[in-house]
Every structure is written in C-alpha cells, then in structure tokens.
Design a protein around this motif. Structure first.
Motif, PDB file in Angstrom:
ATOM      1  N   LEU A   1       7.591   2.308  -1.387  1.00 25.53           N
ATOM      2  CA  LEU A   1       6.154   2.184  -1.125  1.00 25.53           C
ATOM      3  C   LEU A   1       5.357   3.137  -2.016  1.00 25.53           C
ATOM      4  O   LEU A   1       4.307   2.771  -2.540  1.00 25.53           O
ATOM      5  CB  LEU A   1       5.858   2.465   0.350  1.00 25.53           C
ATOM      6  CG  LEU A   1       6.319   1.404   1.346  1.00 25.53           C
ATOM      7  CD1 LEU A   1       6.225   1.935   2.774  1.00 25.53           C
ATOM      8  CD2 LEU A   1       5.489   0.126   1.183  1.00 25.53           C
TER       9      LEU A   1
ATOM     10  N   GLU B   1       5.426   1.717  -5.606  1.00 18.50           N
ATOM     11  CA  GLU B   1       4.561   0.544  -5.714  1.00 18.50           C
ATOM     12  C   GLU B   1       3.087   0.953  -5.717  1.00 18.50           C
ATOM     13  O   GLU B   1       2.281   0.440  -6.500  1.00 18.50           O
ATOM     14  CB  GLU B   1       4.832  -0.418  -4.564  1.00 18.50           C
ATOM     15  CG  GLU B   1       6.191  -1.095  -4.636  1.00 18.50           C
ATOM     16  CD  GLU B   1       6.533  -1.841  -3.353  1.00 18.50           C
ATOM     17  OE1 GLU B   1       5.606  -2.152  -2.560  1.00 18.50           O
ATOM     18  OE2 GLU B   1       7.732  -2.109  -3.138  1.00 18.50           O
ATOM     19  N   GLY B   2       2.733   1.882  -4.836  1.00 23.42           N
ATOM     20  CA  GLY B   2       1.352   2.343  -4.772  1.00 23.42           C
ATOM     21  C   GLY B   2       0.906   3.032  -6.052  1.00 23.42           C
ATOM     22  O   GLY B   2      -0.213   2.819  -6.523  1.00 23.42           O
TER      23      GLY B   2
ATOM     24  N   ARG C   1      -3.757   0.292   0.548  1.00 26.17           N
ATOM     25  CA  ARG C   1      -2.993  -0.392   1.607  1.00 26.17           C
ATOM     26  C   ARG C   1      -1.512  -0.013   1.557  1.00 26.17           C
ATOM     27  O   ARG C   1      -0.889   0.211   2.590  1.00 26.17           O
ATOM     28  CB  ARG C   1      -3.178  -1.909   1.501  1.00 26.17           C
ATOM     29  CG  ARG C   1      -4.564  -2.372   1.937  1.00 26.17           C
ATOM     30  CD  ARG C   1      -4.654  -3.881   2.049  1.00 26.17           C
ATOM     31  NE  ARG C   1      -4.387  -4.573   0.792  1.00 26.17           N
ATOM     32  CZ  ARG C   1      -5.285  -4.815  -0.150  1.00 26.17           C
ATOM     33  NH1 ARG C   1      -6.528  -4.427   0.012  1.00 26.17           N
ATOM     34  NH2 ARG C   1      -4.949  -5.465  -1.242  1.00 26.17           N
ATOM     35  N   ARG C   2      -0.967   0.080   0.356  1.00 22.84           N
ATOM     36  CA  ARG C   2       0.442   0.462   0.202  1.00 22.84           C
ATOM     37  C   ARG C   2       0.662   1.884   0.720  1.00 22.84           C
ATOM     38  O   ARG C   2       1.589   2.155   1.455  1.00 22.84           O
ATOM     39  CB  ARG C   2       0.869   0.349  -1.268  1.00 22.84           C
ATOM     40  CG  ARG C   2       2.333   0.498  -1.482  1.00 22.84           C
ATOM     41  CD  ARG C   2       3.140  -0.672  -0.943  1.00 22.84           C
ATOM     42  NE  ARG C   2       2.864  -1.826  -1.760  1.00 22.84           N
ATOM     43  CZ  ARG C   2       2.633  -3.059  -1.270  1.00 22.84           C
ATOM     44  NH1 ARG C   2       2.708  -3.308  -0.004  1.00 22.84           N
ATOM     45  NH2 ARG C   2       2.360  -4.060  -2.069  1.00 22.84           N
TER      46      ARG C   2
ATOM     47  N   GLU D   1       0.586   2.045   4.457  1.00 24.47           N
ATOM     48  CA  GLU D   1       1.910   1.712   5.012  1.00 24.47           C
ATOM     49  C   GLU D   1       2.839   2.919   4.936  1.00 24.47           C
ATOM     50  O   GLU D   1       3.594   3.187   5.867  1.00 24.47           O
ATOM     51  CB  GLU D   1       2.551   0.562   4.219  1.00 24.47           C
ATOM     52  CG  GLU D   1       1.935  -0.794   4.410  1.00 24.47           C
ATOM     53  CD  GLU D   1       2.647  -1.819   3.536  1.00 24.47           C
ATOM     54  OE1 GLU D   1       3.884  -1.962   3.655  1.00 24.47           O
ATOM     55  OE2 GLU D   1       1.947  -2.468   2.725  1.00 24.47           O
TER      56      GLU D   1
ATOM     57  N   ARG E   1      -2.680   8.508  -0.831  1.00 22.53           N
ATOM     58  CA  ARG E   1      -3.694   7.727  -0.127  1.00 22.53           C
ATOM     59  C   ARG E   1      -5.069   8.348  -0.334  1.00 22.53           C
ATOM     60  O   ARG E   1      -6.069   7.642  -0.504  1.00 22.53           O
ATOM     61  CB  ARG E   1      -3.360   7.609   1.361  1.00 22.53           C
ATOM     62  CG  ARG E   1      -4.236   6.556   2.044  1.00 22.53           C
ATOM     63  CD  ARG E   1      -3.808   6.260   3.430  1.00 22.53           C
ATOM     64  NE  ARG E   1      -4.403   7.233   4.345  1.00 22.53           N
ATOM     65  CZ  ARG E   1      -4.427   7.093   5.667  1.00 22.53           C
ATOM     66  NH1 ARG E   1      -3.850   6.039   6.228  1.00 22.53           N
ATOM     67  NH2 ARG E   1      -4.982   8.008   6.422  1.00 22.53           N
TER      68      ARG E   1
END
Length: 189
Positions: free
Chosen positions: A72, A75-76, A90-91, A94, A109
C-alpha cells in the motif's frame, strides 16, 4: 562478567543468533534501533554526507513487516509521483487503517492531504506522524509549510527550526526558515 569463549556459551549464543536476526528484520520504521546512530550522524553531517544518511533513514522508515502495508505504501508513493493525489490519499488511508502505528503511513497521507490543500487534515496527520516518530524531519518541514498556508508564520518557523535541528543540511528548509524569519523580524536574507 562471564566469558563467552567457552564452547557451551558460544553454542548458546550461536543458537540465539537466528532469533535475534529475525527480530532485527521484523523491526520497522520508527522502532529500528539503527536510527539512533543514523540521526546522530545526520546532525553532524555536511552537505555531502547527509544525503546518504538521509537515504538510510528513509529506507528504514519505509519498512514494515506486513507485506500488504508495504505494498500500500509503495502504491501510494507511485500515485503521488504521478500527481494522482486523491488516489494516493485513498491508498494511504487504507494503509493507516491497516497499520495505525506506522509513522510513514501517516506522513505519506499528510503529504497527499497537503497536496490536495486539505491543510487541517495534513496537520492532524503530521501530528500523528510526530507522535510516532518525533525525529521525522520531513513531517516537521511539511508542518512548517502547512502552517504558513494557514497564516501562522511564527509556529511555522518553529517547525522549520525543529526540522533543521534534526537535519541541519536541508537547504530548502533552511531557505524557508530564513525567509519566514526575515518576514517576521524585518531582516534581509
């Protein structure tokens, strides 16, 4: 103090070695004991040495024993680099749900929230990052930027100074601190 040169003691230590190494690998981000030495070296590093030390710190911060959490995060970060800030947020959302004690999850984030101009959210996430890893110089620098946008230059300057106390060679942060200081105290840079 007992000597470890005896055969029995040596076998005992060698027997514990795999468990100790496994524990070392399981340590993630802000809990890694190697960080203390790296931060001490970073404080005394010059502009040539500092980037390599910073890279080692970041590599530790980005580690997590949970493969899904790591995925995650990766990917983010890719989404951020592709300027897909909402998808990145959003990633990372999560990720913080999955690994709420992972400082880098909150930091990333916060980065996405900052880029989306969601400054209150960014500041809250930075505060969580710093609660988990008070030496997170990147989070402190971003806090300074968010506070500037929120019209709080005095507090922003303190955030920049805190980041520089940890990582003195961050040129952009030094420049921003100097600019804010000049604006606040009427001095030329």
């Amino acid at each position: 103090m007992a000597s470890i040169s005896g055969g029995s003691s040596r076998r005992t230590l060698l027997g514990l070695l795999p468990a100790l190494l496994a524990t070392r690998r399981a340590l993630a981000d802000q809990h890694d004991p190697a960080l203390a030495d790296l931060f001490a070296r970073l404080r005394g590093a010059d502009a040539v040495e500092a980037p390599a030390i910073e890279a080692q710190i970041r590599a530790i911060w980005y580690r997590h024993p949970d493969r899904i959490a790591t995925s995650l995060l990766d990917e983010g970060v890719v989404l951020l680099s592709d300027r897909q800030w909402s998808a990145a947020y959003r990633r990372f959302d999560e990720l913080v749900q999955r690994a709420p004690d992972f400082a880098e999850a909150w930091n990333q984030r916060a980065t996405a929230a900052f880029l989306l101009d969601e400054l209150d959210t960014a500041v809250r996430d930075i505060q969580r990052t710093l609660a988990l890893e008070p030496r997170h110089f990147e989070a402190l620098a971003r806090l300074g930027e968010a506070l500037l946008k929120l019209g709080q230059p005095e507090v922003a300057l303190r955030a920049f100074e805190a980041a520089l106390a940890i990582h003195p060679t961050m040129a952009n942060v030094r420049r921003r601190a100097d600019e804010v200081q000049a604006r606040l105290f009427g001095r030329d840079i």
